[in-house]
Design a protein around this motif. Sequence first.
Motif, short mmCIF file in Angstrom:
data_model
loop_
_atom_site.label_atom_id
_atom_site.label_comp_id
_atom_site.label_asym_id
_atom_site.label_seq_id
_atom_site.Cartn_x
_atom_site.Cartn_y
_atom_site.Cartn_z
N GLU A 1 0.84 -1.19 0.00
CA GLU A 1 0.00 0.00 0.00
C GLU A 1 0.88 1.25 0.00
O GLU A 1 1.99 1.25 0.56
CB GLU A 1 -0.90 0.05 1.24
CG GLU A 1 -1.84 -1.11 1.39
CD GLU A 1 -1.28 -2.21 2.27
OE1 GLU A 1 -2.07 -3.01 2.82
OE2 GLU A 1 -0.04 -2.27 2.41
N SER A 2 0.37 2.30 -0.60
CA SER A 2 1.08 3.58 -0.61
C SER A 2 0.05 4.70 -0.74
O SER A 2 -1.12 4.44 -1.05
CB SER A 2 2.09 3.65 -1.75
OG SER A 2 1.45 3.54 -3.00
N GLY A 3 0.50 5.92 -0.51
CA GLY A 3 -0.37 7.07 -0.69
C GLY A 3 -0.92 7.66 0.59
O GLY A 3 -1.62 8.67 0.56
N GLY A 4 -0.61 7.03 1.71
CA GLY A 4 -1.08 7.57 2.97
C GLY A 4 -0.34 8.85 3.34
O GLY A 4 0.65 9.23 2.69
N GLY A 5 -0.82 9.51 4.38
CA GLY A 5 -0.16 10.73 4.82
C GLY A 5 -1.04 11.52 5.74
O GLY A 5 -2.05 11.02 6.24
N LEU A 6 -0.65 12.77 5.95
CA LEU A 6 -1.37 13.69 6.81
C LEU A 6 -2.18 14.65 5.95
O LEU A 6 -1.64 15.25 5.01
CB LEU A 6 -0.39 14.46 7.68
CG LEU A 6 -0.96 15.57 8.57
CD1 LEU A 6 -1.92 15.00 9.60
CD2 LEU A 6 0.17 16.34 9.23
N VAL A 7 -3.45 14.79 6.25
CA VAL A 7 -4.32 15.66 5.48
C VAL A 7 -5.29 16.35 6.43
O VAL A 7 -5.64 15.80 7.48
CB VAL A 7 -5.08 14.84 4.40
CG1 VAL A 7 -5.99 13.81 5.03
CG2 VAL A 7 -5.82 15.74 3.44
N GLN A 8 -5.71 17.53 6.05
CA GLN A 8 -6.69 18.25 6.87
C GLN A 8 -8.09 17.71 6.62
O GLN A 8 -8.37 17.15 5.55
CB GLN A 8 -6.65 19.73 6.54
CG GLN A 8 -5.40 20.44 7.05
CD GLN A 8 -5.49 21.95 6.88
OE1 GLN A 8 -6.17 22.45 5.99
NE2 GLN A 8 -4.80 22.67 7.74
N ALA A 9 -8.94 17.89 7.59
CA ALA A 9 -10.32 17.48 7.45
C ALA A 9 -10.93 18.14 6.21
O ALA A 9 -10.69 19.31 5.94
CB ALA A 9 -11.12 17.87 8.69
N GLY A 10 -11.69 17.33 5.48
CA GLY A 10 -12.26 17.80 4.23
C GLY A 10 -11.40 17.52 3.01
O GLY A 10 -11.87 17.67 1.88
N GLY A 11 -10.18 17.12 3.25
CA GLY A 11 -9.25 16.86 2.16
C GLY A 11 -9.45 15.49 1.54
O GLY A 11 -10.36 14.74 1.89
N SER A 12 -8.54 15.19 0.62
CA SER A 12 -8.63 13.93 -0.13
C SER A 12 -7.27 13.23 -0.19
O SER A 12 -6.22 13.88 -0.12
CB SER A 12 -9.09 14.21 -1.57
OG SER A 12 -10.36 14.80 -1.60
N LEU A 13 -7.34 11.92 -0.32
CA LEU A 13 -6.15 11.11 -0.56
C LEU A 13 -6.55 9.96 -1.48
O LEU A 13 -7.71 9.53 -1.47
CB LEU A 13 -5.61 10.52 0.74
CG LEU A 13 -4.79 11.41 1.68
CD1 LEU A 13 -4.48 10.65 2.97
CD2 LEU A 13 -3.51 11.88 1.02
N ARG A 14 -5.58 9.46 -2.22
CA ARG A 14 -5.79 8.24 -2.98
C ARG A 14 -4.72 7.23 -2.58
O ARG A 14 -3.54 7.46 -2.75
CB ARG A 14 -5.73 8.47 -4.49
CG ARG A 14 -6.16 7.21 -5.26
CD ARG A 14 -6.18 7.39 -6.75
NE ARG A 14 -4.85 7.29 -7.34
CZ ARG A 14 -4.64 6.98 -8.62
NH1 ARG A 14 -5.67 6.78 -9.44
NH2 ARG A 14 -3.41 6.92 -9.09
N LEU A 15 -5.19 6.12 -2.05
CA LEU A 15 -4.29 5.03 -1.68
C LEU A 15 -4.18 4.05 -2.84
O LEU A 15 -5.15 3.82 -3.57
CB LEU A 15 -4.82 4.29 -0.45
CG LEU A 15 -5.11 5.15 0.78
CD1 LEU A 15 -5.53 4.25 1.95
CD2 LEU A 15 -3.95 6.01 1.16
N SER A 16 -3.00 3.49 -2.98
CA SER A 16 -2.77 2.47 -3.99
C SER A 16 -2.40 1.16 -3.32
O SER A 16 -1.81 1.14 -2.24
CB SER A 16 -1.64 2.89 -4.94
OG SER A 16 -1.96 4.06 -5.64
N CYS A 17 -2.71 0.09 -4.00
CA CYS A 17 -2.38 -1.26 -3.53
C CYS A 17 -1.76 -1.99 -4.71
O CYS A 17 -2.47 -2.44 -5.60
CB CYS A 17 -3.65 -1.96 -3.05
SG CYS A 17 -3.44 -3.71 -2.65
N ALA A 18 -0.44 -2.07 -4.71
CA ALA A 18 0.28 -2.70 -5.82
C ALA A 18 0.53 -4.16 -5.51
O ALA A 18 1.04 -4.50 -4.44
CB ALA A 18 1.59 -1.97 -6.06
N ALA A 19 0.19 -5.01 -6.45
CA ALA A 19 0.33 -6.46 -6.25
C ALA A 19 1.41 -7.03 -7.15
O ALA A 19 1.59 -6.58 -8.28
CB ALA A 19 -1.00 -7.15 -6.55
N SER A 20 2.11 -8.00 -6.65
CA SER A 20 3.07 -8.74 -7.45
C SER A 20 2.93 -10.22 -7.12
O SER A 20 2.51 -10.59 -6.03
CB SER A 20 4.49 -8.28 -7.17
OG SER A 20 4.83 -8.48 -5.82
N GLY A 21 3.27 -11.05 -8.07
CA GLY A 21 3.14 -12.48 -7.84
C GLY A 21 2.07 -13.06 -8.73
O GLY A 21 2.09 -12.88 -9.93
#
Length: 120
Positions: free
Chosen positions: A6-26
């Motif tokens: 997983e990636s894309g996490g972080g600190l954001v203010q209320a009302g904001g947006s984030l997009r998390l990714s889930c990269a798979a291998s195998g």
Amino acid sequence: QVQLVESGGGLVQAGGSLRLSCAASGRTFSSYAVGWFRQAPGKEREFVGRISSGGGRTDYADSVKGRFTISRDNAKDTGYLTMNGLKPEDTAVYYCALTSIYGAKFYNYWGKGTQVTVSS
């Protein structure tokens, strides 16, 4: 075996947006449904939502419905969790997981998680 990152996490203010990714291998990512979960400090892990292997079906927890969107790109072996209108109560470690049966409670593979912190 399948590895999930997983990636894309972080600190954001209320009302904001984030997009998390889930990269798979195998093994073949497109054969699996993807689930997203989260765990806040001192709380049990909870279901956020899921998407079917082909991407045609999604389900969400009531707490995120209308704010979060799950998608996937099988050509890139990646799943996504787009989070809008974030609230402080969305603060948690977010995990993606794969299951061979859509709707199943058992998930075969799990990532290590990414931290999302929403400040008020």
